[in-house]
Enzyme design. Sequence first.
Site, PDB file in Angstrom:
ATOM      1  N   LYS A 107       0.866  -1.195   0.000  1.00  0.00           N
ATOM      2  CA  LYS A 107       0.000   0.000   0.000  1.00  0.00           C
ATOM      3  C   LYS A 107       0.888   1.226   0.000  1.00  0.00           C
ATOM      4  O   LYS A 107       2.029   1.179   0.496  1.00  0.00           O
ATOM      5  CB  LYS A 107      -0.883   0.017   1.258  1.00  0.00           C
ATOM      6  CG  LYS A 107      -2.151   0.806   1.070  1.00  0.00           C
ATOM      7  CD  LYS A 107      -3.169   0.001   0.265  1.00  0.00           C
ATOM      8  CE  LYS A 107      -4.501   0.676   0.130  1.00  0.00           C
ATOM      9  NZ  LYS A 107      -5.488  -0.240  -0.456  1.00  0.00           N
ATOM     10  N   ASP A 147      -6.593   4.353  -5.280  1.00  0.00           N
ATOM     11  CA  ASP A 147      -7.288   4.129  -4.005  1.00  0.00           C
ATOM     12  C   ASP A 147      -7.999   5.424  -3.662  1.00  0.00           C
ATOM     13  O   ASP A 147      -8.287   6.205  -4.571  1.00  0.00           O
ATOM     14  CB  ASP A 147      -6.260   3.709  -2.933  1.00  0.00           C
ATOM     15  CG  ASP A 147      -6.889   2.886  -1.822  1.00  0.00           C
ATOM     16  OD1 ASP A 147      -7.626   3.466  -1.025  1.00  0.00           O
ATOM     17  OD2 ASP A 147      -6.657   1.675  -1.770  1.00  0.00           O
ATOM     18  N   GLY A 219     -20.940   6.131   3.032  1.00  0.00           N
ATOM     19  CA  GLY A 219     -20.110   6.476   1.876  1.00  0.00           C
ATOM     20  C   GLY A 219     -20.935   6.460   0.614  1.00  0.00           C
ATOM     21  O   GLY A 219     -21.929   5.722   0.499  1.00  0.00           O
ATOM     22  N   GLY A 221     -19.028   6.897  -2.571  1.00  0.00           N
ATOM     23  CA  GLY A 221     -17.946   7.037  -3.545  1.00  0.00           C
ATOM     24  C   GLY A 221     -17.964   5.874  -4.518  1.00  0.00           C
ATOM     25  O   GLY A 221     -19.013   5.260  -4.764  1.00  0.00           O
ATOM     26  N   ASN A 222     -16.793   5.550  -5.044  1.00  0.00           N
ATOM     27  CA  ASN A 222     -16.696   4.505  -6.072  1.00  0.00           C
ATOM     28  C   ASN A 222     -17.311   3.190  -5.623  1.00  0.00           C
ATOM     29  O   ASN A 222     -18.133   2.598  -6.325  1.00  0.00           O
ATOM     30  CB  ASN A 222     -15.221   4.319  -6.464  1.00  0.00           C
ATOM     31  CG  ASN A 222     -15.013   3.116  -7.348  1.00  0.00           C
ATOM     32  OD1 ASN A 222     -14.716   2.027  -6.867  1.00  0.00           O
ATOM     33  ND2 ASN A 222     -15.207   3.286  -8.638  1.00  0.00           N
TER      34      ASN A 222
HETATM   35  P1  NAD Z   1     -14.105   7.346  -2.520  1.00  0.00           P
HETATM   36  O1  NAD Z   1     -13.083   8.363  -2.164  1.00  0.00           O
HETATM   37  O2  NAD Z   1     -14.560   7.204  -3.932  1.00  0.00           O
HETATM   38  O3  NAD Z   1     -15.449   7.576  -1.649  1.00  0.00           O
HETATM   39  C1  NAD Z   1     -15.419   7.694  -0.266  1.00  0.00           C
HETATM   40  C2  NAD Z   1     -16.824   8.076   0.187  1.00  0.00           C
HETATM   41  O4  NAD Z   1     -16.859   8.096   1.603  1.00  0.00           O
HETATM   42  C3  NAD Z   1     -17.271   9.461  -0.284  1.00  0.00           C
HETATM   43  O5  NAD Z   1     -18.639   9.426  -0.602  1.00  0.00           O
HETATM   44  C4  NAD Z   1     -17.067  10.322   0.956  1.00  0.00           C
HETATM   45  O6  NAD Z   1     -17.926  11.455   0.982  1.00  0.00           O
HETATM   46  C5  NAD Z   1     -17.431   9.316   2.031  1.00  0.00           C
HETATM   47  N1  NAD Z   1     -16.923   9.626   3.359  1.00  0.00           N
HETATM   48  C6  NAD Z   1     -15.679  10.029   3.726  1.00  0.00           C
HETATM   49  N2  NAD Z   1     -15.629  10.215   5.048  1.00  0.00           N
HETATM   50  C7  NAD Z   1     -16.868   9.936   5.532  1.00  0.00           C
HETATM   51  C8  NAD Z   1     -17.452   9.945   6.812  1.00  0.00           C
HETATM   52  N3  NAD Z   1     -16.763  10.275   7.905  1.00  0.00           N
HETATM   53  N4  NAD Z   1     -18.748   9.585   6.934  1.00  0.00           N
HETATM   54  C9  NAD Z   1     -19.488   9.269   5.843  1.00  0.00           C
HETATM   55  N5  NAD Z   1     -18.983   9.238   4.604  1.00  0.00           N
HETATM   56  C10 NAD Z   1     -17.690   9.555   4.454  1.00  0.00           C
HETATM   57  O7  NAD Z   1     -13.530   5.980  -1.947  1.00  0.00           O
HETATM   58  P2  NAD Z   1     -13.862   4.502  -2.403  1.00  0.00           P
HETATM   59  O8  NAD Z   1     -12.934   4.132  -3.514  1.00  0.00           O
HETATM   60  O9  NAD Z   1     -15.314   4.340  -2.586  1.00  0.00           O
HETATM   61  O10 NAD Z   1     -13.366   3.683  -1.136  1.00  0.00           O
HETATM   62  C11 NAD Z   1     -14.163   3.581   0.027  1.00  0.00           C
HETATM   63  C12 NAD Z   1     -13.533   2.551   0.951  1.00  0.00           C
HETATM   64  O11 NAD Z   1     -13.389   1.316   0.254  1.00  0.00           O
HETATM   65  C13 NAD Z   1     -12.127   2.884   1.469  1.00  0.00           C
HETATM   66  O12 NAD Z   1     -11.978   2.304   2.761  1.00  0.00           O
HETATM   67  C14 NAD Z   1     -11.216   2.154   0.494  1.00  0.00           C
HETATM   68  O13 NAD Z   1      -9.950   1.874   1.046  1.00  0.00           O
HETATM   69  C15 NAD Z   1     -12.033   0.890   0.295  1.00  0.00           C
HETATM   70  N6  NAD Z   1     -11.710   0.156  -0.933  1.00  0.00           N
HETATM   71  C16 NAD Z   1     -11.810   0.767  -2.153  1.00  0.00           C
HETATM   72  C17 NAD Z   1     -11.514   0.023  -3.291  1.00  0.00           C
HETATM   73  C18 NAD Z   1     -11.679   0.607  -4.663  1.00  0.00           C
HETATM   74  O14 NAD Z   1     -11.446  -0.131  -5.646  1.00  0.00           O
HETATM   75  N7  NAD Z   1     -12.114   1.846  -4.817  1.00  0.00           N
HETATM   76  C19 NAD Z   1     -11.065  -1.306  -3.176  1.00  0.00           C
HETATM   77  C20 NAD Z   1     -10.998  -1.890  -1.919  1.00  0.00           C
HETATM   78  C21 NAD Z   1     -11.321  -1.141  -0.804  1.00  0.00           C
END
Ligand code: NAD
Length: 428
Positions: A107, A147, A219, A221-222
């Site tokens: 990471k 990420d 959340g 996000g993605n």
């Molecule tokens: P992202 O940045 O696209 O979205 C994050 C979301 O969380 C956003 O909507 C943001 O507004 C919200 N958020 C942030 N802080 C918050 C809080 N305190 N309360 C409520 N909402 C909050 O990130 P992502 O890619 O969707 O990743 C989310 C999680 O999944 C992370 O822990 C990441 O490590 C994990 N993850 C992501 C992937 C990937 O392929 N994107 C793969 C494995 C794990």
Amino acid sequence: MAGKAFNPFEMAQAQFDKVAEQIGLDEGTRELLRNPLRQFHFSIPVRMDDGTVKVFQGFRVQHNDARGPSKGGIRFHPQETVDTVKALATWMTWKCAVVDIPLGGGKGGVICDPHNLSMREQEQICRGWVRQMAKNVGPLNDVPAPDVMTNSQHMLWMLDEYEQISGYKAPGFITGKPVGMGGSLGRTEATGYGVIYTVREALKEKNIDPATTTASFQGFGNVAQYAIRLYNELGGTVVAVSSWDQGDQTSYTFRKTVGVNIDELLAVTDRFGGIDKAKAKELGYEVLEGGAWIEQDVDILIPAALENQVTGETSKKISDKVKIVAEGANGPTTPEADVELERRGIFVVPDFLANAGGVTCSYFEQVQCNMNYFWTREEVLTKLDEKMTTAFKAVSELSRKKKLYMRDAAYAISINRVAQACKDRGWC
Ligand code: NAD
């Protein structure tokens, strides 16, 4: 951990120690696997748009590469710490092992806030990160990926810098590249879809029709967006999502009991997954405080934001209706909350299993780059579904057979695989 600042690496070690004890792992292997093999901490000087030079702190941690090159994303986050990166690298090792792909765990991160950086400044951070790490990463030893707050554009800048330094094309150096530039179709939706493949299997085991279920997400996000899409396709109803408000520096939960409409909500969401409060209200959403997502009367909770959210305290607020917690985020649940969830018989799909779709698709991207032949989206998603479903069934079966909590069963499978690889190599 009560009263102490949350440390994700200590949490990752506590989860590991519990299962290492259960499976009787020998002392030497325990010592090896509870710590990263290598960690890098470096400075990235960047000339900012106003002409000044700012120095950003960058990290890369390679937890274990006995089963193959280290693999893991690079996060841009203002609160990034080396312990967060160490924890996430450790979870990557278990994640690659549980879905049985030939990769280890890594990471990276940079302490920065892309909200306040121009695209040119972000490009300089990406290129600077690669310049510092070029000798210690590469297609055959450590392969980064996007990420939190990094995306395919960041990956392409990093790839370009790596190729400038090495003097040859090396598309296998990094994954999450744009489609058409070595990226894989299906990568954007892979993590969210993967979460729902495991939810679908969990519901099947419980004889519950997904179309009769409701869910609440932390959340938007993605991960959450694509998970919601697929869950909706299965007929499920999402009644609440929460997101971070950059202006107020706090989170809010957005509720619509008839069901969140993903496209309507996306139209009022910024590129970081932040939902506009005023516009959401106009669309008929109730705006509640950030923690309300966990208190909803739903069948399924999906934390998909960040670590340390389902804690000893917040887990007590979980409704008796909840049957499944599927962890889209990494490390959302603390060991204290695990005790509570286990006591209440809530079925947990642990993070490194539930969100393994992303790295599995990244592995598919590497395979396609190596062949220089790219699959259709359907081929990618079918292979992804097979991998996720096989991994889920193995963990669930072990959990049933040995009466293990799901997280412990997943750990047992992963630790055994990685320990075996270390032993076979003569490391321990
Ligand atoms: P992202 O940045 O696209 O979205 C994050 C979301 O969380 C956003 O909507 C943001 O507004 C919200 N958020 C942030 N802080 C918050 C809080 N305190 N309360 C409520 N909402 C909050 O990130 P992502 O890619 O969707 O990743 C989310 C999680 O999944 C992370 O822990 C990441 O490590 C994990 N993850 C992501 C992937 C990937 O392929 N994107 C793969 C494995 C794990």
